[in-house]
Scaffold this active site. Structure first.
Site, PDB file in Angstrom:
ATOM      1  N   ASP A 158       0.231  -1.334   0.489  1.00  0.00           N
ATOM      2  CA  ASP A 158      -0.404   0.108  -0.276  1.00  0.00           C
ATOM      3  C   ASP A 158       1.167   1.499   0.200  1.00  0.00           C
ATOM      4  OD1 ASP A 158      -1.577  -1.907   0.557  1.00  0.00           O
ATOM      5  OD2 ASP A 158      -2.953  -1.381   2.393  1.00  0.00           O
ATOM      6  N   GLU A 193      -4.728  -3.573  -7.076  1.00  0.00           N
ATOM      7  CA  GLU A 193      -5.867  -5.195  -6.831  1.00  0.00           C
ATOM      8  C   GLU A 193      -7.092  -4.240  -6.855  1.00  0.00           C
ATOM      9  OE1 GLU A 193      -3.510  -4.750  -3.050  1.00  0.00           O
ATOM     10  OE2 GLU A 193      -4.798  -3.942  -1.861  1.00  0.00           O
TER      11      GLU A 193
END
Length: 886
Positions: free
Chosen positions: A462, A532
């Site tokens: 992330d 994602e």
């Protein structure tokens, strides 16, 4: 006593090597396991001959502590219902990330746990060395051999490190030896294994020996991690320049002069090497020095759909005075992977110079890190069956078996570190964390670098690491000669060391209507590379639910159901449930819920992949979150934990087929996508549009020539369709090849008024609807009649089932599913149908085929159901044997 420290530059030992001067003895069986809080002895005593461990738990390795306990039936199946919560130490709040929480004071996993086994070492020869190889210890450990401590918990630290300990002076050649390893679970401030919000975390935090343990006997010099790197000199691929690397280590205290030699793709190479006492050295064979490493007319390795995943062999050895001290053989592909930013800023990957639209999904290991090569092979086969080309690993860096299979089957792998725990809590790192992180990186890159299927490495998920961490990572990557692209993160970040990533992680992760993927231009829509994303929940079949829920037909869903949702924001299915009630219907039973949820998943999963295909190469990649689950789950999968293929599976398979015809929600165009790398001429496209009463609204046909790797508009539906009185129109598409064979058939149910999205309220989970589309009329479709027959034939590959479906009625049969079941309705999986969740127009017939898995009962029956048909149970008849070697 001269017990040497671990050699951290050594990669994982390639136990599967076809030939090796080393003798490798897997220490898999005959282990005993016990809590250090129960054992009143130290490592010296426990690793001594004659220590009494007969009453310890029997286990094998690899096995985490909890996995070993579950295998021994200390606890009932932790995946069933809420059994996991009944295991001591699992009392952390439901839905929270246990990786970021301390181990409870009363947890039995707060103590260390001892693994103990006995082994026999070979008789020692001249300059022979004996090594203990550990493929994974989570998190800290102490290693003892015959009463001698080999390493302590400051030296063994890091879930993703591999270790090779020189135990030559500790073992007794030709005699019985004792190995004892005490393992310690990671704390919330250590770089452990994290399940984020995918599923609960086991209460032991996966502590233990989760990787292979091997006894390895070599000569004085070891050779590890051989790798051949390819560079093609021009786009013709007629000449490949190979550069070969290997890692040498001299394990003795005097200089060694020897020779490294080997063969790479059939080409012989060798050079003399001098190693100082205890020296580590990387040996390099370059085409500038060795002209025979310029390979002419090589057979390249290609990912699935691009060509054949052809593998070559690289064998390298070290000889000292004519005696091989070590030898390694690896499979490799002659392939070159590069990446670049497109004009619109997306990260585009090229394989052997050709661009590739990445269409993949995110992988999870089993929650207890249990391994099964057959299960791995089945899952990678399923990825290929869906026509996906990439698997992303966020952490969960899998076994050698996994990467060998992806190499063989041409499935690319996108590995990297995990988010959402200490791995990305850099501001909280202490002085011990960066050394553990870089040692972990070195271990994994040396292990992975030779694999043809590995696409890229992500230094963060992330978030990108801060400058000092990134600099340390890049230094390791340079030292190991990492041959593939490197990205600082799976998100849109620019770093001083890595520059712009050209990828995004903008969601959604929860349900969105199918038009989202086309109309969104700021978040997860079809542009750039989305690492994602998905439309979220994936409700499993009743047959699967019966395997993990005590109340699989409960309505409304029970706490047992909810426990198998995700964590954090995904601990409820509120977004899906509200959308279902608004768009389709409010379900009145578990069967209604499953049926509607499967259709919603099909519609949005298909649109996601299709939108990215239509927009290539403005869009450059999309990774469905996720491919599979770590345990039985109601979210984020294309096939479930038991390998049952859901509607999302067939949506992906449809959307990604090599030649494909599709509808576009944004401009009402009909597009033909050629995902192969050869042109397809003489195609014929048809479109038929019908209203709710199956009234003809529009039709068109056209001849199409599809160039290689292309996306082209064939028709644009007229705006006049939106003035109809019905709220839904049906779009029936087909694409035939030059022989008249249908190569793609696709069917849509499209509301006249699409969802209006409230983009201002977008969060990381999804973009909410300010006005939902209306598909409620589907709940009142007139009943259709289906005539069905099933047959099973025996082929060279096992038993193949075929189901013939015919719709003799005057109305559409909508979302018809076929499923093999046991006589009492039990699950049979995996079963990969040629198609499923299909529509049959009035008068239409279709035949669906699949191979039954080994072990499917002779009394297999076929369940047929759908939105507006009476359920059927078919008993297959025996068909004639297949011909032509089938």
């Amino acid at each position: 006593m001269n017990v040497r420290q671990p050699i951290l530059l050594l990669a994982s030992l390639l136990v599967s090597a076809a030939a090796s001067a080393a003798t490798v003895t897997p220490l898999h069986d005959n282990w005993r396991l016990q809590s250090a809080c129960t054992v009143k002895a130290d490592g010296a005593a426990i690793s001594a001959a004659g220590f009494g461990a007969d009453d310890w738990l029997k286990t094998s390795v690899p096995n985490t502590v909890l996995a070993a306990q579950v295998a021994a039936k200390v606890f009932p199946d932790p995946y069933f219902g809420m059994n996991l919560r009944n295991i001591p130490g699992a009392n952390y709040p439901i839905g929270h990330n246990f990786a970021n929480m301390p181990m409870p004071q009363d947890s039995p996993y707060r103590c260390g746990w001892w693994y103990r086994t006995e082994f026999t070492a070979l008789a020692a020869g001249r300059d022979k060395r004996v090594w203990l190889h550990f493929g994974g210890i989570n998190y800290r450990g102490e290693v003892w051999v015959n009463g001698h401590r080999i390493a302590d918990s400051t030296q063994v630290a890091g879930a993703y490190r591999t270790y090779d300990f020189d135990v030559t002076d500790a073992v007794k050649p030709g005699a019985k030896n004792v190995l004892a390893v005490q393992t310690f679970a990671p704390t919330e401030k250590e770089l452990g294994i994290n399940w984020v919000d995918w599923n609960p975390c086991p209460p032991d935090k996966d502590m233990g020996l989760w990787g292979d343990v091997n006894l390895v006997e070599t000569g004085a010099v070891t050779l590890r991690s051989p790798m051949a790197v390819t560079h093609f000199t021009d786009p013709s691929l007629s000449t490949a320049e190979l550069t070969v690397y290997a890692e040498l280590h001299n394990a003795i205290d005097h200089e060694v002069q020897g020779r490294v030699s080997g063969t790479v793709a059939g080409v012989r190479i060798e050079q003399p090497v001098k190693l100082a006492a205890n020296e580590d050295k990387t040996v390099v064979f370059s085409p500038e020095q060795f002209a025979n490493l310029r390979i002419h007319n090589p057979k390249a390795w290609w990912p699935t759909q691009m060509g054949e995943p052809h593998l070559e062999q690289l064998t390298m050895s070290f000889e000292d005075r004519g005696v091989k001290t070590d030898e390694q053989t690896v499979a490799f592909g002659i392939r070159e992977i590069t990446s670049e930013l497109t004009a619109t800023g997306g990260r585009l990957f090229r394989i052997n110079g050709k661009p590739l639209l990445i269409r993949g999904a995110g992988w999870s290991q089993d929650m207890l890190l249990r391994t099964d090569e057959h299960r791995l092979r089945e899952q990678v086969r399923m990825v290929g069956d869906m026509h996906l080309n990439t698997i992303r690993l966020e952490g969960k860096l899998e076994t050698e078996d996994f990467f060998r299979i992806t190499d063989e089957q041409g499935i690319l792998v996108l590995p990297g570190w995990c988010c959402c725990d200490h791995w990305e809590h850099w501001s909280e790192w202490g002085p011990q964390d960066l050394p553990v992180a870089t040692a972990s990186l070195r271990s994994q890159l040396l292990r992975l670098r030779s694999h043809a299927s590995v696409l890229v490495w992500l230094n963060g998920s992330d978030n990108a690491p801060p400058a000092n961490v990134e600099s340390a990572y890049l230094k390791v990557e340079a030292e190991v000669h990492w041959p593939n692209p490197i990205l600082s993160a799976a998100s849109t970040q620019n770093t001083a060391g890595g520059g712009p990533n050209g990828v995004k992680m903008t969601g959604p992760y929860d349900y969105v209507a199918p038009s989202y993927w086309y109309v969104d231009v700021h978040n997860g829509g079809a542009y750039g590379f989305n690492t994602e994303t998905s439309p979220g929940p994936a409700i499993t079949s009743l047959a699967s639910r019966a395997k993990f829920l005590p109340d699989p037909e409960a309505w409304p869903p029970s706490a047992n159901w909810s426990y198998h949702n995700g964590g954090g924001e995904f601990s409820t299915l509120k977004v899906l449930d509200e959308s279902m009630a608004a768009v389709y219907a409010k379900p009145g039973s578990a069967a209604d819920y499953e049926r509607i949820a499967q259709t919603m998943a099909y519609d949005s999963e298909r649109a996601m992949y299709e939108a990215y295909s239509k927009n290539k190469y403005v869009s450059t990649g999309v990774i469905q979150w996720m491919l599979n689950n770590a345990w039985p789950s109601m979210i984020w999968h294309l096939y479930d934990y038991y390998l049952d293929t859901d509607a999302g599976y067939y949506a992906a398979k449809k959307a990604c087929e090599p030649l494909h015809i599709q509808y576009s929600y944004d401009d009402h165009s009909i597009v033909v996508v050629n995902s192969s790398y050869v042109p397809a001429s003489g195609l014929h496209a048809k479109v038929r549009v019908h209203g709710m009463g199956w009234k003809d609204l529009y039709s068109a046909e056209a001849n199409v020539d599809a160039i290689a790797d292309s996306s082209q508009t064939v028709f644009e539906l007229p705006d006049s369709l939106s003035t109809g009185v019905d709220k839904i129109f049906f779009i029936d598409l087909s694409l035939s090849d030059a022989s008249g064979r249908v190569v793609s058939h696709n069917f849509y149910w499209v509301p006249y008024t699409l969802t209006t999205f409230d983009f201002a309220r977008t969060d990381y989970t999804h973009t909410p609807a300010s006005r939902h589309e209306d598909l409620t009329a589907l709940a009142s479709l007139p009943k259709a009649e289906i005539k069905a027959e099933a047959a099973i034939e025996r082929t060279a590959h096992g038993r193949r089932v075929s189901v013939q479906l015919n719709n003799p009625s005057s109305t559409l049969a909508f979302q018809v599913r076929v499923a093999p079941r046991t006589a009492d309705g039990g699950l049979i999986a995996p079963v990969l149908w040629s198609d499923n969740w299909v529509e049959l127009a009035p008068g239409e017939s279709v035949t669906l085929t699949a191979d039954l898995p080994e072990g499917a009962p002779e009394t297999t029956v076929i369940h047929v159901d759908g939105w507006n048909i009476a359920p059927l149970v078919l008993t297959p008849t025996a068909a004639a044997a297949a011909h032509g070697g089938e």
